[in-house]
Scaffold this active site. Structure first.
Site, PDB file in Angstrom:
ATOM      1  N   SER A  42     -23.661  -8.189  73.847  1.00  0.00           N
ATOM      2  CA  SER A  42     -22.566  -8.515  72.924  1.00  0.00           C
ATOM      3  C   SER A  42     -21.455  -9.350  73.580  1.00  0.00           C
ATOM      4  O   SER A  42     -20.270  -9.020  73.446  1.00  0.00           O
ATOM      5  CB  SER A  42     -21.983  -7.237  72.301  1.00  0.00           C
TER       6      SER A  42
ATOM      7  N   ARG B 279     -13.444  -7.275  61.739  1.00  0.00           N
ATOM      8  CA  ARG B 279     -13.348  -5.961  61.068  1.00  0.00           C
ATOM      9  C   ARG B 279     -12.141  -5.913  60.128  1.00  0.00           C
ATOM     10  O   ARG B 279     -11.331  -6.834  60.108  1.00  0.00           O
ATOM     11  CB  ARG B 279     -13.250  -4.865  62.126  1.00  0.00           C
TER      12      ARG B 279
ATOM     13  N   ARG C 262     -13.181   6.267  60.998  1.00  0.00           N
ATOM     14  CA  ARG C 262     -13.503   5.524  62.222  1.00  0.00           C
ATOM     15  C   ARG C 262     -12.361   5.600  63.239  1.00  0.00           C
ATOM     16  O   ARG C 262     -12.585   5.639  64.444  1.00  0.00           O
ATOM     17  CB  ARG C 262     -13.789   4.051  61.886  1.00  0.00           C
TER      18      ARG C 262
ATOM     19  N   SER D  78     -13.571  -6.896  71.390  1.00  0.00           N
ATOM     20  CA  SER D  78     -14.123  -8.240  71.544  1.00  0.00           C
ATOM     21  C   SER D  78     -13.422  -9.182  70.574  1.00  0.00           C
ATOM     22  O   SER D  78     -12.883  -8.748  69.549  1.00  0.00           O
ATOM     23  CB  SER D  78     -15.625  -8.226  71.268  1.00  0.00           C
TER      24      SER D  78
ATOM     25  N   ASP E  52     -19.314   1.682  73.294  1.00  0.00           N
ATOM     26  CA  ASP E  52     -19.712   1.526  71.897  1.00  0.00           C
ATOM     27  C   ASP E  52     -20.050   2.878  71.268  1.00  0.00           C
ATOM     28  O   ASP E  52     -20.454   3.811  71.957  1.00  0.00           O
ATOM     29  CB  ASP E  52     -20.927   0.586  71.824  1.00  0.00           C
TER      30      ASP E  52
ATOM     31  N   ASN F  29     -14.489  -8.699  67.261  1.00  0.00           N
ATOM     32  CA  ASN F  29     -14.048  -7.505  66.526  1.00  0.00           C
ATOM     33  C   ASN F  29     -12.944  -7.813  65.514  1.00  0.00           C
ATOM     34  O   ASN F  29     -12.634  -6.985  64.647  1.00  0.00           O
ATOM     35  CB  ASN F  29     -13.587  -6.398  67.492  1.00  0.00           C
TER      36      ASN F  29
HETATM   37  C1  IPE Z   1     -19.020  -4.352  71.570  1.00  0.00           C
HETATM   38  O1  IPE Z   1     -19.294  -3.470  70.537  1.00  0.00           O
HETATM   39  C2  IPE Z   1     -17.532  -4.491  71.713  1.00  0.00           C
HETATM   40  C3  IPE Z   1     -16.825  -3.338  72.234  1.00  0.00           C
HETATM   41  C4  IPE Z   1     -17.362  -2.222  72.657  1.00  0.00           C
HETATM   42  C5  IPE Z   1     -15.387  -3.478  72.305  1.00  0.00           C
HETATM   43  P1  IPE Z   1     -19.585  -4.003  69.062  1.00  0.00           P
HETATM   44  O2  IPE Z   1     -19.811  -2.797  68.229  1.00  0.00           O
HETATM   45  O3  IPE Z   1     -18.509  -4.918  68.626  1.00  0.00           O
HETATM   46  O4  IPE Z   1     -20.917  -4.855  69.265  1.00  0.00           O
HETATM   47  P2  IPE Z   1     -22.098  -5.216  68.262  1.00  0.00           P
HETATM   48  O5  IPE Z   1     -21.457  -5.768  67.021  1.00  0.00           O
HETATM   49  O6  IPE Z   1     -22.834  -3.951  67.985  1.00  0.00           O
HETATM   50  O7  IPE Z   1     -22.952  -6.202  69.002  1.00  0.00           O
HETATM   51  C1  IPE Z   2     -16.672   0.536  69.939  1.00  0.00           C
HETATM   52  O1  IPE Z   2     -17.064   1.368  68.916  1.00  0.00           O
HETATM   53  C2  IPE Z   2     -15.195   0.248  69.914  1.00  0.00           C
HETATM   54  C3  IPE Z   2     -14.859  -1.105  69.466  1.00  0.00           C
HETATM   55  C4  IPE Z   2     -15.720  -2.046  69.180  1.00  0.00           C
HETATM   56  C5  IPE Z   2     -13.459  -1.413  69.350  1.00  0.00           C
HETATM   57  P1  IPE Z   2     -17.440   0.798  67.486  1.00  0.00           P
HETATM   58  O2  IPE Z   2     -16.200   0.758  66.667  1.00  0.00           O
HETATM   59  O3  IPE Z   2     -18.186  -0.471  67.578  1.00  0.00           O
HETATM   60  O4  IPE Z   2     -18.367   1.969  66.962  1.00  0.00           O
HETATM   61  P2  IPE Z   2     -19.709   1.808  66.147  1.00  0.00           P
HETATM   62  O5  IPE Z   2     -20.611   0.892  66.925  1.00  0.00           O
HETATM   63  O6  IPE Z   2     -19.339   1.245  64.816  1.00  0.00           O
HETATM   64  O7  IPE Z   2     -20.246   3.187  66.072  1.00  0.00           O
HETATM   65 MG    MG Z   3     -20.186  -0.926  67.742  1.00  0.00          MG
END
Ligand code: IPE
Ligand code: IPE
Ligand code: MG
Length: 240
Positions: free
Chosen positions: A189, A65, A27, A59, A14, A62
């Site tokens: 998560s 998004r 991003r 996930s 993460d 995800n």
């Molecule tokens: C968990 O991270 C999923 C992955 C790292 C792929 P998220 O960023 O999706 O989790 P939350 O929303 O902070 O719980």
């Molecule tokens: C984890 O990084 C990767 C995925 C969930 C695919 P994030 O994209 O959740 O990064 P933050 O949490 O927004 O910084």
């Molecule tokens: Mg994240």
């Protein structure tokens, strides 16, 4: 350095987005940097003789998004599995996936299937990539498979216990010894809920793109100093 006490490390990768934002980048740049960090880490894990590495790549949640971010990630997965993982294959890593293929783009599924086929006879280490993954969903899929086997007489009720039930999960993996979550948050998560049951947890402030093999080594060194009791008591040490 690693022995039988440590078979399986799992990482919630993460902080890619925040890593990029902190640098005034998009991003997507964070996701790219995260994929480079993962490759380095996975290659290092084989070198130190870790047998199982599970990583949370995407996930099921995800999908909430933006289309742009989801598509970027899917393109990145294709690039990783079809081009970047040559070194991983050379090192004898077997790549497997956990999660559902339903709802994934066809070209992504093809890239996944290809690397699974190419790496299926590798035996040095296993990289379990959790993609379109949710822990509760995996347990439900396992319950469905178990139900089908019961109904079809392929398994007897008494054969199944908390250890043997893992054969119905997406992959039959040993329990997770170490869970690492980068990026400051302290939550799971919906990640590998069944396999985490006695995992030692490490929550790191570092955003995933900055997480290095040295940091992994430090966590492993710390793990070897922990007394894992699995619900029991160490009578020699703890008797009072
Ligand atoms: C968990 O991270 C999923 C992955 C790292 C792929 P998220 O960023 O999706 O989790 P939350 O929303 O902070 O719980
Ligand atoms: C984890 O990084 C990767 C995925 C969930 C695919 P994030 O994209 O959740 O990064 P933050 O949490 O927004 O910084
Ligand atoms: Mg994240």
């Amino acid at each position: 350095m690693i022995d039988d006490k440590l078979k399986h490390i799992a990482i919630i990768m993460d902080g890619n987005g925040r890593w990029a934002e902190a640098r005034g980048k998009k991003r997507s740049a964070g996701h790219k940097a995260g994929s480079d960090a993962l490759e380095k880490l996975a290659l290092h894990a084989v070198d130190i003789d870790l047998k199982y590495l599970s990583v949370y790549a995407f996930s099921t949640d995800n999908f909430k998004r933006s289309k742009e971010e989801v598509n970027y990630l899917m393109d990145l997965f294709i690039e990783m599995f079809s081009k970047n993982y040559k070194k991983m294959l050379e090192k004898g890593v077997k790549v497997v996936f956990s999660g559902s293929k339903e709802g994934l783009r066809e070209d992504v599924v093809k890239a996944m299937d290809d690397i699974v086929t190419k790496s299926q006879n590798n035996t040095n280490a296993t990289l379990n990539v959790c993609l379109n993954y949710g822990g509760r969903e995996e347990i439900i899929r396992a319950a469905e498979r178990y139900h089908d086997d019961l109904v079809n007489g392929k398994v007897k009720k008494e054969e199944i216990n908390r250890d043997t039930f893992t054969r119905y999960l997406d992959n039959d993996l040993p329990p997770i010894d170490i869970l690492i979550r980068t990026g400051k948050e302290k939550r799971v998560s919906n990640f590998m809920l069944y396999q985490l049951y006695y995992a030692e947890m490490y929550f790191e402030d570092t955003y995933f793109p900055d997480f290095t093999p040295e940091m992994l080594d430090n966590i492993i060194a710390d793990f070897y100093g922990v007394e894992r009791r699995f619900g029991g008591i160490n009578y020699e040490k703890d008797s009072r």
